[in-house]
Write a protein that holds these residues in place. Sequence first.
Motif, short mmCIF file in Angstrom:
data_model
loop_
_atom_site.label_atom_id
_atom_site.label_comp_id
_atom_site.label_asym_id
_atom_site.label_seq_id
_atom_site.Cartn_x
_atom_site.Cartn_y
_atom_site.Cartn_z
N ILE A 16 0.87 -1.19 0.00
CA ILE A 16 0.00 0.00 0.00
C ILE A 16 0.90 1.24 0.00
CG2 ILE A 16 -1.76 1.29 1.29
CD1 ILE A 16 -2.80 -1.34 0.08
N PRO A 17 0.80 2.09 -1.03
CA PRO A 17 1.66 3.28 -1.09
C PRO A 17 1.43 4.22 0.09
CG PRO A 17 0.62 2.86 -3.21
CD PRO A 17 -0.06 1.97 -2.22
N LYS A 18 2.51 4.86 0.51
CA LYS A 18 2.38 5.79 1.64
C LYS A 18 3.20 7.06 1.42
CE LYS A 18 5.90 3.71 4.69
NZ LYS A 18 6.74 2.94 3.80
N LYS A 19 2.91 8.07 2.22
CA LYS A 19 3.63 9.34 2.12
C LYS A 19 5.07 9.17 2.60
CE LYS A 19 -0.39 12.30 2.85
NZ LYS A 19 -0.94 13.48 3.50
N GLU A 20 5.99 9.81 1.92
CA GLU A 20 7.41 9.76 2.31
C GLU A 20 8.01 11.17 2.40
OE1 GLU A 20 9.12 7.06 3.05
OE2 GLU A 20 8.14 5.35 2.07
N ASN A 22 7.78 14.40 4.07
CA ASN A 22 7.14 14.98 5.24
C ASN A 22 7.63 16.38 5.59
OD1 ASN A 22 5.55 12.59 5.79
ND2 ASN A 22 7.50 11.63 6.31
N GLU A 125 -2.61 -1.76 -4.30
CA GLU A 125 -1.58 -0.72 -4.48
C GLU A 125 -2.01 0.29 -5.54
OE1 GLU A 125 3.14 -0.08 -5.69
OE2 GLU A 125 2.54 -1.97 -4.77
N VAL A 128 -4.91 2.91 -4.73
CA VAL A 128 -4.60 4.09 -3.92
C VAL A 128 -4.46 5.33 -4.81
CG1 VAL A 128 -2.80 5.19 -2.48
CG2 VAL A 128 -3.60 2.86 -1.96
N GLU A 132 -6.67 8.84 -4.90
CA GLU A 132 -6.00 10.14 -4.70
C GLU A 132 -6.23 11.09 -5.86
OE1 GLU A 132 -3.52 11.10 -2.11
OE2 GLU A 132 -4.54 9.51 -1.00
N HIS A 299 1.82 15.18 -0.65
CA HIS A 299 0.69 14.25 -0.65
C HIS A 299 0.94 13.00 -1.50
CE1 HIS A 299 -1.59 17.32 1.43
NE2 HIS A 299 -1.31 18.18 0.47
N LYS A 301 2.15 9.51 -2.92
CA LYS A 301 2.40 8.26 -2.19
C LYS A 301 3.31 7.32 -2.98
CE LYS A 301 -1.59 8.68 0.72
NZ LYS A 301 -2.89 8.20 1.16
N GLY A 303 5.06 3.38 -3.40
CA GLY A 303 4.91 1.96 -3.09
C GLY A 303 5.97 1.15 -3.80
#
Length: 313
Positions: A16-20, A22, A125, A128, A132, A299, A301, A303
């Motif tokens: 699952i892609p996520k924010k990196e 920050n 994946e 997502v 978005e 924002h 993401k 994966g």
Amino acid sequence: GNSEEVAPPLQQNFMIPKKEINVVSDMAKWKRSQAYADYMGFILTLNEGVRGKKLTCEYKVSEPIEKLVALLNTLDRWIDETPPVDQPSRFGNKAFRTWYAKLDQEAEKLVATVIPKHLADAAPEVAVYLKESVGNSTRIDYGTGHEAAFAAFLCCLCKIGVLRVDDQMAIVFKVFNRYLEVMRKLQKTYRMEPAGSQGVWGLDDFQFLPFIWGSSQLIDHPNLEPRHFVDEKVVNENHKDFMFLECILFITEMKTGPFAEHSNQLWNISAVPSWSKVNQGLIRMYKAECLEKFPVIQHFKFGSLLPIQPVTS
């Protein structure tokens, strides 16, 4: 034999892609990442693929392309089934949240209709990026970061082999163009706010990519020059053939007053001598104004298909 039937499963651990990204200093990671290289490569490949071609020209339409259009038609139908609600504020109609909740719930199933059985593991994946790509349900806004998520969604489908090299024109002319229609309908129906808009100093409140690909379509056109796109008659006569002019038409429908005032950047672009110069300039501007801006990229993401890891090759 039919190679598609026996395609081996990808040796890939989907995630699952996520924010990196920050903090602002993370932007350097993004620019060095495999994701950035693949994303930009995808945008530029399509830019070449549609060069000098009309929306109305002949091109191959594969089964996955048809399925993607059907997916977008479903999103469109849900807008009709979710009318705006009466509310005191003019902008950001709360019915968008109801519409979005449906997509949130159904996204994986929708994506599963597009990808073959042996790639079923990729659906969570890839889904997502679809979720978005339609705007933010809390803020009820939409902008170029959401548009980038849709391009990333298509890029992922290319990476797993669902979309192929000979789908290039259909990706832009059929799928992306249909996506634009659905996004315009969302923006109008729910009066979505532009996300992180720069007002008159931005290119457009909502989109960027159709201006890049649309200017590529017009390269070496025998009689349409950049100065012509501010001419209402030219736009009305040619918008069905060229994505760029379709965007101009939408802006003039949505905004009042002189074009030079409400769309100053585009007005300036109309003075550029050739479409190839416009195209090159827009690619530079896209990198600077969208892909290198922390408020947009925070924002994004990452994966297994669009990884944050640095480019290896």
